[in-house]
Enzyme design. Structure first.
Site, PDB file in Angstrom:
ATOM      1  N   LYS A  22      16.094  22.328  15.275  1.00  0.00           N
ATOM      2  CA  LYS A  22      15.401  23.624  15.202  1.00  0.00           C
ATOM      3  C   LYS A  22      16.009  24.638  16.159  1.00  0.00           C
ATOM      4  O   LYS A  22      16.323  25.771  15.774  1.00  0.00           O
ATOM      5  CB  LYS A  22      13.917  23.427  15.526  1.00  0.00           C
ATOM      6  N   ASN A  23      16.171  24.263  17.423  1.00  0.00           N
ATOM      7  CA  ASN A  23      16.636  25.223  18.423  1.00  0.00           C
ATOM      8  C   ASN A  23      18.068  25.684  18.165  1.00  0.00           C
ATOM      9  O   ASN A  23      18.406  26.834  18.428  1.00  0.00           O
ATOM     10  CB  ASN A  23      16.506  24.622  19.824  1.00  0.00           C
ATOM     11  N   ARG A  97       9.528  33.744  18.354  1.00  0.00           N
ATOM     12  CA  ARG A  97      10.265  33.951  19.601  1.00  0.00           C
ATOM     13  C   ARG A  97      11.774  33.965  19.376  1.00  0.00           C
ATOM     14  O   ARG A  97      12.505  34.712  20.034  1.00  0.00           O
ATOM     15  CB  ARG A  97       9.889  32.878  20.619  1.00  0.00           C
ATOM     16  N   ASP A 121       5.326  29.669  21.235  1.00  0.00           N
ATOM     17  CA  ASP A 121       4.361  28.754  21.847  1.00  0.00           C
ATOM     18  C   ASP A 121       3.599  29.410  22.995  1.00  0.00           C
ATOM     19  O   ASP A 121       4.138  30.216  23.740  1.00  0.00           O
ATOM     20  CB  ASP A 121       5.083  27.520  22.414  1.00  0.00           C
ATOM     21  N   ASP A 321      11.185  19.730  26.267  1.00  0.00           N
ATOM     22  CA  ASP A 321      10.524  19.571  24.971  1.00  0.00           C
ATOM     23  C   ASP A 321      10.048  18.150  24.716  1.00  0.00           C
ATOM     24  O   ASP A 321       9.257  17.914  23.801  1.00  0.00           O
ATOM     25  CB  ASP A 321      11.464  19.997  23.837  1.00  0.00           C
ATOM     26  N   MET A 343       9.165  23.492  34.180  1.00  0.00           N
ATOM     27  CA  MET A 343       9.651  24.736  33.588  1.00  0.00           C
ATOM     28  C   MET A 343       8.572  25.599  32.936  1.00  0.00           C
ATOM     29  O   MET A 343       8.732  26.808  32.811  1.00  0.00           O
ATOM     30  CB  MET A 343      10.771  24.422  32.589  1.00  0.00           C
TER      31      MET A 343
END
Length: 437
Positions: A22-23, A97, A121, A321, A343
């Site tokens: 996804k990223n 985002r 998110d 993640d 983070m």
């Protein structure tokens, strides 16, 4: 809102193929704006966040053809830049985002880029300063309409390369600056650059388009600007976060699962970190085999005997993640572990749902939680819960699949944002899960 109903307590078995990352997909899709030539991308995941970005690109005028499952053609030769000032764009961009990463390519190619304050998110503050400070370093003028929450950068005379030391190793920030710099005049040096596999893949794709980027895989990138970029074909890596999710699922449900075609070389510390919880992981070619943990799994301790501490860090550290997955898996381990989410300050707030299910968790503060494992002496209890974000959602789903009884998870659109056709793939290995619209 959609809902999952999950009958837990069943062992699973079989093979599962991870989707495209996804990223990485969100970065790669934005990069198609850098050229008027055709770009073909393979292994694009069919998930909400990615589909939203594809829709935004289409509204911007990108010609898009679906060539097969996960395989698309993109051509950005006739873009409608007026769309960037429209109310529709404000709506489209604010819901995702990843849309922030269209700004760098548009700035590089057309001398201007705009974006509404993007969504995503609810996991704490995620500043955009790195993105815009990078653009300003390259010579762009920044403006922000506070009333409309609308950002803009403009460089009508083009961008000029510069040395910059990033305040934080932001993955999307680095990607955006790299895409802006590839056609800037002269040399751009980015120190403290993110070096995640997603960013490495983006740089490799840009180089195949004619960019000149060196230092790929390190935190020091040197970019020699070129006048234009051409087309290419690119294949997205398997999603390492999904791979970690299936490792956790196998352990929690005492299941024998093979995760196929994982691209081991790009998994970094993921296998090692799960092994710290006592999970047995076997490499079989390019697959991961997880045997059924019928006797459970025991948390390791540090060399001096102190309690295990698992924390996230920028790559090549452990990806944030997967900390939610690590936490839920630890609830059934033998032993205790401290989870330190450095983070994002709101990412551990889903633990109250696990406590309701019977997990022994002490939330020390917004960043730290101590987990005392049950060692499968006591199973989690089914409950009704709501998914607050993608990673918490999949963690709650794993908990529900291991729990006794039938659980209900609401707001599963959060899970759909990051996991493709998840109930069908889970059913294929024996999960009892139903989607209720």
């Amino acid at each position: 809102m959609g809902t999952f109903q999950i009958e837990g307590g069943h062992q699973l078995q079989g093979k599962i193929q991870p989707q495209g990352a996804k990223n990485e997909a969100l970065q790669i899709l934005c990069a198609v704006l850098l050229t008027s030539e055709e770009i073909i991308i393979n292994n694009i995941p069919d998930i909400i966040d990615v589909n939203k970005l594809i829709s935004l690109l289409k509204n911007l005028g990108v010609k898009i053809q679906k060539l097969g499952k996960g395989r698309y053609s993109f051509k950005s030769d006739q873009l409608d830049l007026d769309y960037l000032q429209s109310e529709q764009f404000k709506k489209d961009g604010s819901g995702l985002r990843g849309s922030i990463m269209i700004v760098g390519p548009l700035l590089a190619r057309f001398g201007k880029g705009y974006i509404p304050k993007p969504g995503g998110d609810k996991i704490g503050r995620r500043r955009l300063d790195t993105h815009f400070e990078g653009f300003i370093n390259l010579g762009a003028t920044f403006r922000y309409n506070k009333e409309d929450r609308f950002y803009g950068v403009e460089a009508p005379n083009g961008l000029k390369g510069k040395y910059m030391l990033l305040e934080e190793a932001s993955v999307t920030g680095t990607a955006n600056i790299v895409m802006a710099a590839v056609m800037a005049e002269g040399t751009t040096t980015i120190y403290n650059a993110a070096c995640e596999p997603y960013l490495q893949q983006l740089c490799k794709m840009l180089n195949s388009m004619g960019a000149n980027i060196s230092g790929v895989g390190s935190n020091l990138l040197i970019i020699e600007g070129v006048k234009e970029l051409g087309g290419c074909e690119h294949t997205i890596l398997p999603d390492m976060v999904e791979i970690g999710s299936w490792i956790g699922l196998a352990a929690m449900t005492k299941s024998e699962i093979t995760i196929t075609n994982v691209n081991w070389e790009m998994l970094g510390l993921i296998p090692t970190t799960f092994k710290k919880l006592g999970i047995r992981i076997e490499r079989r070619g390019d697959d991961i085999f997880i045997p059924a943990h019928t006797e459970g799994y025991e948390v390791q301790s540090f060399i001096d005997g102190s309690i295990m501490n698992i924390s996230d860090a920028p790559w090549p550290g452990f990806t944030p993640d997967l900390l939610s997955i690590i936490l839920v898996v630890a609830t059934q381990a033998k032993g205790s572990v401290l989870i330190h989410q450095k983070m994002f300050e709101s990412r551990l707030f889903f633990v109250d749902k696990l406590i309701d299910m019977g997990a022994k968790i002490i939330l020390c503060d917004p960043h730290r939680a101590t987990v005392i494992g049950h060692d499968f002496q006591s199973t989690l209890k089914a409950t009704t819960m709501t998914s607050p974000d993608i990673r918490a959602g999949i963690s709650l789903l794993i908990a529900a699949l291991s729990a006794k009884g039938t659980s209900t998870i609401h707001n599963i659109e959060q899970i759909d944002r990051g996991y493709e056709d998840i109930e069908a793939r889970l059913k294929s290995i024996g999960a009892k899960i139903e989607r209720v619209e």
